[in-house]
Design a protein around this motif. Structure first.
Motif, mmCIF file in Angstrom:
data_model
loop_
_atom_site.group_PDB
_atom_site.id
_atom_site.type_symbol
_atom_site.label_atom_id
_atom_site.label_comp_id
_atom_site.label_asym_id
_atom_site.label_seq_id
_atom_site.Cartn_x
_atom_site.Cartn_y
_atom_site.Cartn_z
ATOM 1 N N ASN A 1 0.824 -1.206 0.000
ATOM 2 C CA ASN A 1 0.000 0.000 0.000
ATOM 3 C C ASN A 1 0.858 1.257 0.000
ATOM 4 N N ASP A 2 0.215 2.397 -0.298
ATOM 5 C CA ASP A 2 0.911 3.665 -0.228
ATOM 6 C C ASP A 2 1.440 3.886 1.193
ATOM 7 N N ILE A 3 2.543 4.600 1.282
ATOM 8 C CA ILE A 3 3.217 4.829 2.560
ATOM 9 C C ILE A 3 3.151 6.311 2.902
ATOM 10 N N TYR A 4 2.750 6.618 4.135
ATOM 11 C CA TYR A 4 2.716 7.991 4.639
ATOM 12 C C TYR A 4 3.660 8.047 5.844
ATOM 13 N N ARG A 5 4.738 8.801 5.712
ATOM 14 C CA ARG A 5 5.762 8.791 6.756
ATOM 15 C C ARG A 5 6.379 10.177 6.890
ATOM 16 N N ALA A 6 6.758 10.547 8.100
ATOM 17 C CA ALA A 6 7.339 11.863 8.375
ATOM 18 C C ALA A 6 8.791 11.714 8.798
ATOM 19 N N PHE A 7 9.613 12.650 8.330
ATOM 20 C CA PHE A 7 11.042 12.650 8.634
ATOM 21 C C PHE A 7 11.424 14.032 9.174
ATOM 22 N N VAL A 8 12.195 14.054 10.259
ATOM 23 C CA VAL A 8 12.492 15.287 10.976
ATOM 24 C C VAL A 8 13.932 15.693 10.708
ATOM 25 N N ALA A 9 14.126 16.948 10.255
ATOM 26 C CA ALA A 9 15.472 17.450 9.975
ATOM 27 C C ALA A 9 15.656 18.814 10.621
ATOM 28 N N PRO A 10 16.772 19.043 11.308
ATOM 29 C CA PRO A 10 17.032 20.357 11.904
ATOM 30 C C PRO A 10 17.362 21.395 10.825
ATOM 31 N N ILE A 11 17.028 22.650 11.107
ATOM 32 C CA ILE A 11 17.373 23.760 10.203
ATOM 33 C C ILE A 11 18.425 24.612 10.916
ATOM 34 N N PRO A 12 19.668 24.554 10.469
ATOM 35 C CA PRO A 12 20.758 25.240 11.186
ATOM 36 C C PRO A 12 20.852 26.719 10.854
ATOM 37 N N ILE A 13 20.062 27.540 11.555
ATOM 38 C CA ILE A 13 20.142 28.993 11.367
ATOM 39 C C ILE A 13 20.553 29.633 12.692
ATOM 40 N N PRO A 14 21.358 30.707 12.646
ATOM 41 C CA PRO A 14 21.858 31.315 13.891
ATOM 42 C C PRO A 14 20.841 32.194 14.598
ATOM 43 N N ALA A 15 19.785 32.629 13.878
ATOM 44 C CA ALA A 15 18.792 33.523 14.480
ATOM 45 C C ALA A 15 17.482 33.380 13.708
ATOM 46 N N ASP A 16 16.406 33.911 14.279
ATOM 47 C CA ASP A 16 15.127 33.914 13.577
ATOM 48 C C ASP A 16 15.282 34.630 12.231
ATOM 49 N N CYS A 17 14.559 34.171 11.234
ATOM 50 C CA CYS A 17 14.648 34.806 9.916
ATOM 51 C C CYS A 17 13.321 34.649 9.187
ATOM 52 N N TYR A 18 13.274 35.157 7.953
ATOM 53 C CA TYR A 18 12.067 35.093 7.142
ATOM 54 C C TYR A 18 12.369 34.362 5.834
ATOM 55 N N VAL A 19 11.444 33.506 5.442
ATOM 56 C CA VAL A 19 11.608 32.698 4.238
ATOM 57 C C VAL A 19 10.749 33.266 3.115
ATOM 58 N N ALA A 20 11.355 33.431 1.947
ATOM 59 C CA ALA A 20 10.618 33.920 0.771
ATOM 60 C C ALA A 20 10.110 32.781 -0.086
ATOM 61 N N GLY A 21 10.795 31.643 -0.047
ATOM 62 C CA GLY A 21 10.364 30.529 -0.883
ATOM 63 C C GLY A 21 11.105 29.257 -0.539
ATOM 64 N N VAL A 22 10.484 28.141 -0.915
ATOM 65 C CA VAL A 22 11.061 26.820 -0.692
ATOM 66 C C VAL A 22 10.835 25.985 -1.947
ATOM 67 N N GLU A 23 11.854 25.253 -2.328
ATOM 68 C CA GLU A 23 11.735 24.347 -3.476
ATOM 69 C C GLU A 23 12.074 22.937 -3.025
ATOM 70 N N PHE A 24 11.227 21.989 -3.358
ATOM 71 C CA PHE A 24 11.393 20.588 -2.944
ATOM 72 C C PHE A 24 11.983 19.776 -4.089
ATOM 73 N N LYS A 25 12.891 18.868 -3.755
ATOM 74 C CA LYS A 25 13.466 17.974 -4.763
ATOM 75 C C LYS A 25 13.341 16.535 -4.268
ATOM 76 N N PRO A 26 12.525 15.715 -4.945
ATOM 77 C CA PRO A 26 12.393 14.321 -4.502
ATOM 78 C C PRO A 26 13.669 13.536 -4.761
ATOM 79 N N GLY A 27 14.042 12.697 -3.803
ATOM 80 C CA GLY A 27 15.211 11.862 -3.990
ATOM 81 C C GLY A 27 14.929 10.654 -4.863
ATOM 82 N N ALA A 28 13.690 10.196 -4.853
ATOM 83 C CA ALA A 28 13.259 9.060 -5.680
ATOM 84 C C ALA A 28 11.985 9.483 -6.411
#
Length: 610
Positions: free
Chosen positions: A321-348
């Motif tokens: 069956n289809d798989i629904y799974r979550a993966f947790v990754a830290p974001i190494p930033i030195p201070a709070d900031c603002y994001v203008a955009g995000v682009e996703f790249k599938p590994g598979a």
């Protein structure tokens, strides 16, 4: 008769508003070089569409001026494209024409007349200026260089297209939204008969613009559509799935809200595919064949400020069956900031069906990950914790985009990004380690992207009930600008409709998913920010089918379904993103809306409602 100034201004606004009753639908196109385009543009405030003719002397005289306009307006957030519609010439002819006249702006060869059918030009050159929502703000001449055919004005007094562009940029009404065109009549843009529909001229441009992003080697679609042989052997299947609107996968109902990156075929495009399939899929003239689209080999938005990858690879099995799974990754930033955009790249990419990106600054997601062996943790409905924010999402064919200048998503120091992944096994084992590119907002941030949700936990669906509904209404506690919307249900959800009603009773459609499919859930950003006044009500109606007749029902025989995170549970949520001046204001609005929904549920119970 003399009219007061306010009456003249009102007349101008009314003329502008009724230039065309219908908007130009959002669509994906490919220029002569195979570069993908979106109309209206996803990253411009307006798009100038100029119909030009290869054998029209008046049109040709404007090419240097249009080149200059294109170079001038690009930095101003205005796009300009040329359209050539002529059933008597080939794509090869158009390429030679572009090179001969040194045309700098993108050209669309409208071989089948799809754009001409929508815009309805009568002459070349004829200009149309459309805003981000597809509304035609100006239609007519470029300027008054020509008094009549063969008669040139020595002094140009009216720069109509440039003035219209300036008005749009300055948020002002266009004083003359429609002008008479002096040029060469467009004789015809209709195919004479279905037999004239060919792959090279009519079908390949449709596939290149709308299908091959997924239907190419190495992507998630089950077969490629990058050649005549590929397309011809699937012609009847393409006809069936496009007529049923199963493909391309775009769930929001047409003309019920407008969104960036809308991905649907026009009725004419669907008819062309049907005609082609029913006449044995002729190949056509090789001189008409367009180049395949160019896809970014790295990041479409350019060099990122930061790349964050899933912390370890995950093995997607060959079957099951289809798989629904979550993966947790830290974001190494030195201070709070603002994001203008995000682009996703599938590994598979052949098995990654979609991804939703949540933020967590509490450590809750890490605990869920640590409690379960192997990479990540099972995550079907929500992420399993209360997110502190989000970075958007991705589905095959999605086009990444940056937020406008001055607007950003808050990214707090110490946050984790949670990749909530949906995998669709394809018969082979794969290893995935997907990643995201993060782009920070470089200019001063004046507003942040906040969110609230229309939601209820009061879900109790009896077995066999094919028409169970929930209805939620909230009143906006302040003036608000909406940016996007994300409906969410589970497997037995069938329909969700969200609309706004202003204090003066004006109805504003927001989104309607009339054929809900959990596998194709998406996050939708409005084509234009939607300004709503305080006191506007937003209502959501959700419908569920807990009967045996629903093929998506995970229980057979059907069981009672209540609110929850699991596959056999349900949810009734619609997230709405809006602009706030600061994080405190965003949280206050969300709390006020939540309080209203709680009180509504309590009142319904007191009234004996279900």
């Amino acid at each position: 008769m003399d009219y007061p100034r306010w009456a003249l201004a009102l007349a101008i606004l009314l003329t502008q508003a009724t230039l065309r009753a219908d908007n130009i639908p959002t669509q994906r196109l490919v220029d002569l070089d195979g570069n993908p385009l979106t109309l209206p543009s996803t990253d411009a405030r307006a798009t100038a569409v100029i119909f030009i003719g290869t054998q029209c002397p008046i049109s040709n005289r404007y090419i240097p001026q249009l080149n200059d306009l294109y170079k001038t307006d690009q930095p101003k957030n205005i796009d300009l494209i040329g359209v050539i519609v002529d059933p008597t010439i080939t794509r090869k002819d158009v390429l030679a024409y572009r090179d001969q006249y040194k045309i700098a702006f993108p050209i669309i060869f409208d071989a089948s007349g799809n754009l001409a059918k929508q815009f309805k030009p009568t002459h070349t050159p004829e200009a149309f200026l459309i805003d981000a929502g597809g509304a035609i703000r100006y239609q007519g001449r470029i300027d008054d260089s020509f008094a009549a055919l063969g008669k040139v004005n020595q002094v140009v007094k009216s720069h109509d297209l440039v003035d219209a562009i300036s008005a749009v940029l300055e948020n002002q009404p266009i004083t003359q939204p429609q002008t008479e065109v002096i040029g060469c009549p467009i004789e015809t843009y209709d195919a004479k008969s279905p037999a004239k529909v060919t792959y090279t001229r009519d079908i390949a441009p449709i596939l290149n613009a709308n299908c091959v992003a997924c239907h190419r080697d190495g992507q998630i679609a089950p077969f490629p559509l990058t050649s005549y042989t590929d397309a011809a052997k699937h012609a009847k299947l393409m006809s069936d799935v496009t007529q049923s609107h199963y493909m391309p996968p775009w769930k929001p109902a047409e003309d019920f809200g407008h969104f960036l990156g809308e991905h649907r075929l026009s009725g004419r495009e669907i008819d062309l595919i049907k005609s082609w399939a029913s006449t044995d899929a002729p190949q056509g003239n090789s001189a008409d064949l367009p180049p395949l689209p160019k896809f970014a080999s790295d990041w479409a938005l350019g060099t990122p400020d930061m790349i964050v990858k899933m912390p370890e690879p995950f093995t997607v099995p060959a079957g099951g069956n289809d798989i629904y799974r979550a993966f947790v990754a830290p974001i190494p930033i030195p201070a709070d900031c603002y994001v203008a955009g995000v682009e996703f790249k599938p590994g598979a990419p052949t098995v990654v069906h979609h991804c939703i990106l949540y933020l967590d600054d509490s450590g809750a997601a890490r605990k869920l990950d640590e409690a379960e062996p192997g990479p990540g943790y099972v995550s079907f409905g929500g992420p399993g914790f209360t997110p502190s924010g989000g970075l958007g999402g991705w589905a095959p064919g999605a086009t990444p985009a940056l937020l406008p200048d001055g607007i950003g998503r808050v990214l707090a120091k110490g946050s984790d990004v949670v990749f909530q992944m949906h995998y669709h096994p394809d018969g082979r084992e794969h290893t995935d380690q997907s990643s995201i590119a993060i782009y920070f907002q470089k200019k001063p941030v004046k507003q942040i992207l906040g969110s609230f949700m229309l939601a209820t936990r009061d879900v109790n669906i009896p077995p066999g009930d094919a028409n169970y509904t929930r209805h939620i209404t909230v009143t906006l506690p302040t003036d608000m600008t909406l940016m996007g919307i994300t409906p969410h249900m589970h497997l037995i959800g069938r329909e969700m409709k969200v609309e706004a009603t202003t204090p003066d009773k004006k109805q504003i459609p927001l989104i309607w998913i009339n054929d809900w499919d959990f596998k194709w859930q998406g996050q939708y950003r409005f084509a234009e920010p939607l300004k709503l006044s305080k006191g506007t009500t937003i209502s959501m109606t959700a419908r569920y089918d807990n009967s045996d007749a629903n093929p998506d029902n995970p229980s057979s025989p059907p069981k009672r379904v209540t609110h929850g995170e699991q596959t056999t549970d349900e949810m009734c949520i619609c997230f709405i993103s809006f602009l706030a001046n600061n994080p405190t204001e965003a949280k206050q609005v969300a709390k006020q809306v939540t309080r209203q929904m709680v009180m509504e549920t309590v009142q319904r119970k007191l009234d004996g409602g279900s």
